[in-house]
Design an enzyme around this catalytic site. Structure first.
Site, PDB file in Angstrom:
ATOM      1  N   ASP A  99      -1.129  15.803   4.581  1.00  0.00           N
ATOM      2  CA  ASP A  99       0.290  15.574   4.340  1.00  0.00           C
ATOM      3  C   ASP A  99       1.053  15.879   5.618  1.00  0.00           C
ATOM      4  OD1 ASP A  99       2.600  15.042   2.702  1.00  0.00           O
ATOM      5  OD2 ASP A  99       1.452  15.823   1.013  1.00  0.00           O
ATOM      6  N   ASP A 207       5.561  12.572   4.248  1.00  0.00           N
ATOM      7  CA  ASP A 207       6.532  12.999   3.251  1.00  0.00           C
ATOM      8  C   ASP A 207       7.946  12.535   3.625  1.00  0.00           C
ATOM      9  OD1 ASP A 207       6.974  14.834   0.864  1.00  0.00           O
ATOM     10  OD2 ASP A 207       8.326  15.763   2.316  1.00  0.00           O
ATOM     11  N   GLU A 267       5.826   7.903   2.459  1.00  0.00           N
ATOM     12  CA  GLU A 267       6.559   8.149   1.209  1.00  0.00           C
ATOM     13  C   GLU A 267       8.026   7.858   1.488  1.00  0.00           C
ATOM     14  OE1 GLU A 267       7.514  11.676  -2.028  1.00  0.00           O
ATOM     15  OE2 GLU A 267       7.730  12.001   0.114  1.00  0.00           O
ATOM     16  N   HIS A 339       1.879  14.821  -7.387  1.00  0.00           N
ATOM     17  CA  HIS A 339       2.324  16.209  -7.522  1.00  0.00           C
ATOM     18  C   HIS A 339       3.798  16.324  -7.884  1.00  0.00           C
ATOM     19  CE1 HIS A 339       3.471  15.017  -3.506  1.00  0.00           C
ATOM     20  NE2 HIS A 339       4.269  16.063  -3.432  1.00  0.00           N
ATOM     21  N   ASP A 340       4.563  15.233  -7.767  1.00  0.00           N
ATOM     22  CA  ASP A 340       5.995  15.248  -8.062  1.00  0.00           C
ATOM     23  C   ASP A 340       6.346  14.557  -9.372  1.00  0.00           C
ATOM     24  OD1 ASP A 340       6.865  16.653  -5.820  1.00  0.00           O
ATOM     25  OD2 ASP A 340       7.074  14.849  -4.591  1.00  0.00           O
TER      26      ASP A 340
END
Length: 571
Positions: A99, A207, A267, A339-340
């Site tokens: 990430d 991210d 993302e 994860h979100d």
């Protein structure tokens, strides 16, 4: 397909390390725990593992607040452990993607510690610092430089008492935004990325990368309904004026000329299909694919916590539009959860005991048969569900905790707020991985950092591996299908029956092979011989081969679909 487009035939598995496997009994997952489970991932058949952040961090936002990009938080292990993970994964043919969180750092990162030390520090301009709004007293309500709301509630500006100026934080106040206008910032980030690639990793998931370019004037946003003191700043930092320049520069500085098969995933909240074509066009050399959020916002009303029932027609229109837009140029990322996001089977399928397994398999079938690179989030391949949270203090995620506090303080009914959190909280995705039926689901011998879902006694990897008809083995088969059937990875996509409220149907075609995907998103039987708008000659499919099904062989390829049934036919 060029060698550089290898990811079209790949499947990515996302690990949230904190919740995957604890190796030392401290209740928190770690890198040695991941190493211990690599054979499980090999059995599943995935090609790439994406790790959520494991860098040194105060853990204000569970690792997305990074204090040192070139070291590992002791909670997760050491750099030597990461080296071992890379080596062990590569031995099994699995790539490791890290990430990349470079829109912001932790406020404990040395860069920010220097930046806030004085107004004339050389790193002052590495972050967004501004004085109070003209005509307002520093520290007074409304004195923030703009009215932007943070994604984690409240103003996006925090006053630093020492220097009397405010710094920008689009997320937590402990996550100050980096100033990408400063070329020194960009080169420091690129150097860090090269350092990781040289260490052996295989790429980055980036991210909120489309937030790194801001409109430098930093104007107020439109007031948010019901909150006149805060505004929507997104027009000033989503897909900003220099974002394509920055990503192209990053590609040239970090990835250009490397022989390895690397993966870059951006993302990008708020990205449009038109934006995505530009971002993912190989000729532009920006990113390989984007994560977009359109389809996971369809069950939102005025905001994330205003939950409503998803209309399947909206889902088909959204995913179908992305399929069409990137048909000729660019590439899709395919996902139900991460994860979100809350658990897919509880959100898009049915977690009722009688339908959970079938609907979990259906979701995997439908998603993986689209054109794009599929992502499996840990536990999705088991059909893991949302957690039955009882009270507000069961929630740990900073976004959920902040929303509950502010909503109740503003007069919202506490039980209604809790109902919204149970449906949409990120904590649903972050409960420990369910490995077996023992205490703490085999995740840890200690006290787990987050509540284990009580249904782990029935839903767990040990039971799934032993059952050839499990969700796990269905995912294994659908992943294998992408590797072995060229029409899955490379075929054209054509949506059928777009306006049907229960049927999800489409075709994939490639070099003389045609696939038909049929899925019943309901708990009732669905006949196929009288479907409005199906625009399909069913007679031509009556002799087709059943390539994959989630409920065993049907009476005939075009027989009525049973509740939550999915079929993949080939001719």
């Amino acid at each position: 397909m060029t060698e550089a487009q290898w990811f079209r035939e790949a499947v990515v598995y996302q690990i949230y390390p904190r919740s995957f496997q604890d190796s030392n009994g401290d209740g928190i997952g770690d890198v040695p725990g991941i190493i211990a489970r690599l054979d499980y991932l090999k059995t599943l058949g995935v090609d790439v593992v994406w790790l959520s952040p494991i860098y040194t961090s105060p853990q204000d936002d569970n690792g997305y607040d990074i204090a040192d990009y070139e070291d590992i938080d002791p909670t997760f292990g050491t750099l030597a452990d990461v080296d071992e993970l890379i080596a062990q994964a590569h031995e099994r043919g699995i790539r490791i993607v890290m990430d990349l969180v470079v829109n912001h750092t932790s406020d404990e990162h040395p860069w920010f510690v220097e930046s806030r030390s004085s107004k004339d520090n050389p790193k002052r301009d590495w972050y967004w610092w501004r004085p109070a709004r003209e005509g307002h007293e520093t520290g007074a309500p409304g004195a923030e430089p703009t009215n932007w709301e943070s994604f984690f509630s409240g103003p996006a500006w925090e006053l630093d008492e020492a220097t009397g100026e405010y710094y920008l934080h689009l997320f937590s106040r402990k996550q100050p935004d980096l100033n990408w206008e400063n070329p020194e910032v960009r080169e420091a980030v690129y150097a860090m990325m090269r350092w990781w690639l040289d260490r052996g990793i295989d790429g980055f998931r980036m991210d909120v990368i489309n937030m790194i370019s801001k409109v430098t004037a930093l104007r107020d946003g439109q007031p948010i309904p019901g909150n006149p003191h805060l505004g929507d700043g997104t027009p000033h930092f989503l897909n900003g004026p220099r974002i394509h320049e920055y990503l192209h520069e990053m590609h040239a500085a970090v990835f250009e000329g490397r022989a390895e098969k690397l993966l870059t995933v951006g993302e990008m909240p708020g990205v449009t299909v038109e934006d995505a074509v530009l971002y993912t066009d190989p000729e532009r050399r920006e990113v390989d694919m984007v994560f977009q959020f359109e389809h996971v916002g369809l069950d939102h009303g005025d905001h994330k916590w205003d939950r409503r029932t998803l209309d399947l027609r909206d889902l088909k229109r959204s995913l179908g539009r992305w399929q069409d837009a990137l048909a000729d140029v660019g590439w899709n990322s395919l996902y139900w959860n991460n994860h979100d996001q809350p658990r897919a089977v509880s959100r898009f399928g049915s977690d009722a005991p009688e339908h959970r397994v079938a609907s979990a398999k259906l979701l995997g079938t439908v998603l993986h048969l689209h054109r794009g690179t599929p992502y499996v989030y840990q536990g999705e391949e088991l059909g893991m569900t949302n957690v039955p949270f009882a009270a507000h203090d069961d929630f740990l995620d900073i976004e959920s905790v902040n929303y509950y506090r502010m909503a109740v303080a503003s007069g919202s009914d506490a039980e209604e707020v809790l109902s919204a959190l149970r449906l949409g909280s990120r904590d649903n995705a972050r409960s420990p991985m369910q490995w077996d039926a023992s205490d703490n689901a085999g995740f840890t011998t200690g006290s787990p950092w987050s509540r284990v879902n009580p249904n782990h006694t029935e839903i767990n990897a040990e039971a799934a591996l032993a059952d050839e008809d499990s969700v796990f083995h269905h995912y294994r088969r659908v992943i294998e299908l992408r590797h072995t059937e060229p029409a899955v990875a490379h075929g054209d996509f054509h949506m059928l029956a777009a306006d049907h409220p229960r049927l999800y149907a489409f075709t994939r075609a490639h070099e003389g092979t045609e696939l038909l995907v049929l899925a019943n998103f309901s708990g009732d039987e669905l006949p196929l011989d009288d479907v409005d708008g199906l625009d399909l000659d069913l007679d031509g499919w009556k002799g087709a081969t059943l390539l994959l099904g989630n409920l065993g062989d049907p009476a005939a390829p075009t027989a009525p679909l049973r509740p939550w049934e999915a079929r993949v036919l080939r001719r």
